[in-house]
Scaffold this motif. Structure first.
Motif, PDB file in Angstrom:
ATOM      1  N   ALA A   1       0.837  -1.201   0.000  1.00 26.18           N
ATOM      2  CA  ALA A   1       0.000   0.000   0.000  1.00 26.18           C
ATOM      3  C   ALA A   1       0.868   1.246   0.000  1.00 26.18           C
ATOM      4  O   ALA A   1       1.708   1.421   0.880  1.00 26.18           O
ATOM      5  CB  ALA A   1      -0.915   0.000   1.219  1.00 26.18           C
ATOM      6  N   GLU A   2       0.655   2.087  -1.014  1.00 22.50           N
ATOM      7  CA  GLU A   2       1.334   3.381  -1.030  1.00 22.50           C
ATOM      8  C   GLU A   2       0.358   4.491  -1.408  1.00 22.50           C
ATOM      9  O   GLU A   2       0.765   5.559  -1.839  1.00 22.50           O
ATOM     10  CB  GLU A   2       2.559   3.359  -1.953  1.00 22.50           C
ATOM     11  N   ASP A   3      -0.941   4.231  -1.199  1.00 20.91           N
ATOM     12  CA  ASP A   3      -1.965   5.245  -1.468  1.00 20.91           C
ATOM     13  C   ASP A   3      -2.143   6.131  -0.234  1.00 20.91           C
ATOM     14  O   ASP A   3      -3.196   6.186   0.374  1.00 20.91           O
ATOM     15  CB  ASP A   3      -3.273   4.596  -1.917  1.00 20.91           C
ATOM     16  N   ALA A   4      -1.087   6.826   0.122  1.00 11.66           N
ATOM     17  CA  ALA A   4      -1.064   7.657   1.326  1.00 11.66           C
ATOM     18  C   ALA A   4      -1.831   8.965   1.158  1.00 11.66           C
ATOM     19  O   ALA A   4      -2.086   9.669   2.138  1.00 11.66           O
ATOM     20  CB  ALA A   4       0.377   7.950   1.738  1.00 11.66           C
ATOM     21  N   GLU A   5      -2.208   9.288  -0.061  1.00 13.55           N
ATOM     22  CA  GLU A   5      -3.006  10.487  -0.339  1.00 13.55           C
ATOM     23  C   GLU A   5      -4.148  10.089  -1.257  1.00 13.55           C
ATOM     24  O   GLU A   5      -4.170   8.994  -1.805  1.00 13.55           O
ATOM     25  CB  GLU A   5      -2.142  11.553  -1.011  1.00 13.55           C
ATOM     26  N   GLY A   6      -5.087  10.986  -1.442  1.00 17.28           N
ATOM     27  CA  GLY A   6      -6.205  10.721  -2.336  1.00 17.28           C
ATOM     28  C   GLY A   6      -7.298   9.937  -1.645  1.00 17.28           C
ATOM     29  O   GLY A   6      -7.366   9.865  -0.423  1.00 17.28           O
ATOM     30  N   PRO A   7      -8.164   9.297  -2.453  1.00 15.04           N
ATOM     31  CA  PRO A   7      -9.338   8.625  -1.882  1.00 15.04           C
ATOM     32  C   PRO A   7      -9.019   7.363  -1.099  1.00 15.04           C
ATOM     33  O   PRO A   7      -9.805   6.931  -0.268  1.00 15.04           O
ATOM     34  CB  PRO A   7     -10.191   8.306  -3.108  1.00 15.04           C
ATOM     35  N   GLY A   8      -7.891   6.729  -1.351  1.00 18.03           N
ATOM     36  CA  GLY A   8      -7.483   5.555  -0.586  1.00 18.03           C
ATOM     37  C   GLY A   8      -8.246   4.292  -0.941  1.00 18.03           C
ATOM     38  O   GLY A   8      -8.621   4.079  -2.086  1.00 18.03           O
ATOM     39  N   HIS A   9      -8.512   3.479   0.086  1.00 20.95           N
ATOM     40  CA  HIS A   9      -9.136   2.171  -0.089  1.00 20.95           C
ATOM     41  C   HIS A   9      -9.963   1.844   1.147  1.00 20.95           C
ATOM     42  O   HIS A   9      -9.852   2.515   2.164  1.00 20.95           O
ATOM     43  CB  HIS A   9      -8.057   1.099  -0.306  1.00 20.95           C
ATOM     44  N   ARG A  10     -10.801   0.809   1.032  1.00 25.25           N
ATOM     45  CA  ARG A  10     -11.537   0.339   2.200  1.00 25.25           C
ATOM     46  C   ARG A  10     -11.408  -1.173   2.294  1.00 25.25           C
ATOM     47  O   ARG A  10     -11.215  -1.855   1.285  1.00 25.25           O
ATOM     48  CB  ARG A  10     -12.990   0.780   2.192  1.00 25.25           C
ATOM     49  N   THR A  11     -11.489  -1.684   3.532  1.00 21.52           N
ATOM     50  CA  THR A  11     -11.238  -3.095   3.764  1.00 21.52           C
ATOM     51  C   THR A  11     -12.329  -3.708   4.632  1.00 21.52           C
ATOM     52  O   THR A  11     -12.869  -3.048   5.524  1.00 21.52           O
ATOM     53  CB  THR A  11      -9.883  -3.313   4.451  1.00 21.52           C
ATOM     54  N   THR A  12     -12.623  -4.980   4.353  1.00 15.98           N
ATOM     55  CA  THR A  12     -13.562  -5.757   5.160  1.00 15.98           C
ATOM     56  C   THR A  12     -12.983  -7.150   5.342  1.00 15.98           C
ATOM     57  O   THR A  12     -12.684  -7.834   4.363  1.00 15.98           O
ATOM     58  CB  THR A  12     -14.942  -5.867   4.472  1.00 15.98           C
ATOM     59  N   ASP A  13     -12.820  -7.553   6.587  1.00 13.94           N
ATOM     60  CA  ASP A  13     -12.347  -8.907   6.852  1.00 13.94           C
ATOM     61  C   ASP A  13     -13.483  -9.871   6.574  1.00 13.94           C
ATOM     62  O   ASP A  13     -14.589  -9.708   7.097  1.00 13.94           O
ATOM     63  CB  ASP A  13     -11.854  -9.027   8.288  1.00 13.94           C
ATOM     64  N   ILE A  14     -13.217 -10.869   5.748  1.00 13.94           N
ATOM     65  CA  ILE A  14     -14.254 -11.825   5.368  1.00 13.94           C
ATOM     66  C   ILE A  14     -14.011 -13.204   5.973  1.00 13.94           C
ATOM     67  O   ILE A  14     -14.873 -14.062   5.901  1.00 13.94           O
ATOM     68  CB  ILE A  14     -14.388 -11.918   3.826  1.00 13.94           C
ATOM     69  N   GLU A  15     -12.847 -13.389   6.551  1.00  9.54           N
ATOM     70  CA  GLU A  15     -12.539 -14.628   7.261  1.00  9.54           C
ATOM     71  C   GLU A  15     -11.610 -14.251   8.387  1.00  9.54           C
ATOM     72  O   GLU A  15     -10.581 -13.607   8.173  1.00  9.54           O
ATOM     73  CB  GLU A  15     -11.870 -15.620   6.313  1.00  9.54           C
ATOM     74  N   GLY A  16     -11.984 -14.594   9.581  1.00 15.00           N
ATOM     75  CA  GLY A  16     -11.154 -14.148  10.684  1.00 15.00           C
ATOM     76  C   GLY A  16     -11.192 -15.109  11.852  1.00 15.00           C
ATOM     77  O   GLY A  16     -11.909 -16.105  11.812  1.00 15.00           O
ATOM     78  N   PRO A  17     -10.434 -14.756  12.860  1.00 16.10           N
ATOM     79  CA  PRO A  17      -9.646 -13.531  12.927  1.00 16.10           C
ATOM     80  C   PRO A  17      -8.485 -13.553  11.930  1.00 16.10           C
ATOM     81  O   PRO A  17      -7.909 -14.601  11.664  1.00 16.10           O
ATOM     82  CB  PRO A  17      -9.128 -13.491  14.366  1.00 16.10           C
ATOM     83  N   ARG A  18      -8.215 -12.371  11.364  1.00 14.61           N
ATOM     84  CA  ARG A  18      -7.123 -12.248  10.395  1.00 14.61           C
ATOM     85  C   ARG A  18      -5.860 -11.842  11.141  1.00 14.61           C
ATOM     86  O   ARG A  18      -5.866 -10.932  11.954  1.00 14.61           O
ATOM     87  CB  ARG A  18      -7.443 -11.201   9.329  1.00 14.61           C
ATOM     88  N   LEU A  19      -4.769 -12.524  10.818  1.00 17.29           N
ATOM     89  CA  LEU A  19      -3.445 -12.179  11.337  1.00 17.29           C
ATOM     90  C   LEU A  19      -2.613 -11.696  10.160  1.00 17.29           C
ATOM     91  O   LEU A  19      -2.507 -12.391   9.145  1.00 17.29           O
ATOM     92  CB  LEU A  19      -2.790 -13.404  11.983  1.00 17.29           C
ATOM     93  N   SER A  20      -2.067 -10.498  10.275  1.00 13.07           N
ATOM     94  CA  SER A  20      -1.244  -9.914   9.219  1.00 13.07           C
ATOM     95  C   SER A  20       0.065  -9.405   9.792  1.00 13.07           C
ATOM     96  O   SER A  20       0.127  -8.979  10.942  1.00 13.07           O
ATOM     97  CB  SER A  20      -1.965  -8.732   8.552  1.00 13.07           C
ATOM     98  N   LEU A  21       1.087  -9.440   8.963  1.00 19.10           N
ATOM     99  CA  LEU A  21       2.372  -8.832   9.280  1.00 19.10           C
ATOM    100  C   LEU A  21       2.416  -7.500   8.547  1.00 19.10           C
ATOM    101  O   LEU A  21       2.197  -7.438   7.333  1.00 19.10           O
ATOM    102  CB  LEU A  21       3.523  -9.726   8.813  1.00 19.10           C
ATOM    103  N   MET A  22       2.673  -6.417   9.281  1.00 16.33           N
ATOM    104  CA  MET A  22       2.709  -5.071   8.723  1.00 16.33           C
ATOM    105  C   MET A  22       4.166  -4.606   8.683  1.00 16.33           C
ATOM    106  O   MET A  22       4.824  -4.536   9.720  1.00 16.33           O
ATOM    107  CB  MET A  22       1.903  -4.114   9.606  1.00 16.33           C
TER     108      MET A  22
END
Length: 128
Positions: free
Chosen positions: A89-110
């Motif tokens: 993700a590099e959409d740090a400006e502008g309209p961006g994005h939206r997210t919905t978890d559809i299977e969880g709990p989700r574990l992510s590495l950031m």
């Protein structure tokens, strides 16, 4: 190996781009070029967790370890990311994005990367 880039285009909307990542074979396996992150953290979110339109906090790779998330960019395209998928993700400006978890709990590495990180340069062959 591949990642999906989210970015703001010249048209002012956010987009997805698929990028192939070059690998080099070593005794330990196939390896990418090294990353030099500014920070690394884990995140756990529950199924059905939703975050409306927002921007990336900076240049960051989100690697899904467990669960799944649906992401929509402002041009209307959606993608689903599951275990092993990498979203850059590099959409740090502008309209961006939206997210919905559809299977969880989700574990992510950031993985937060420096402002001068160039994903295309990093993804190219070791011979460049």
């Amino acid at each position: 190996m591949q990642l999906t880039r989210m970015y703001q285009g010249d048209d002012g909307t956010s987009h997805f781009e698929d990028i192939d990542i070059a690998l080099k074979q070593f005794d330990i396996g196939d390896v990418t070029r090294r990353l030099f992150p500014t920070s690394v953290s884990f995140r756990v979110t529950e199924q059905d967790w939703h975050m409306d339109w927002h921007n990336a906090p900076g240049k960051s790779m989100i690697i899904v370890i467990r669960g799944a998330v649906k992401t929509e960019v402002s041009n209307g395209e959606t993608r689903t990311f599951g275990p092993g998928d990498i979203c850059y993700a590099e959409d740090a400006e502008g309209p961006g994005h939206r997210t919905t978890d559809i299977e969880g709990p989700r574990l992510s590495l950031m993985v937060l990367l420096p402002d001068d990180f160039d994903v295309h340069r990093w993804a190219r062959s070791f011979d460049d």
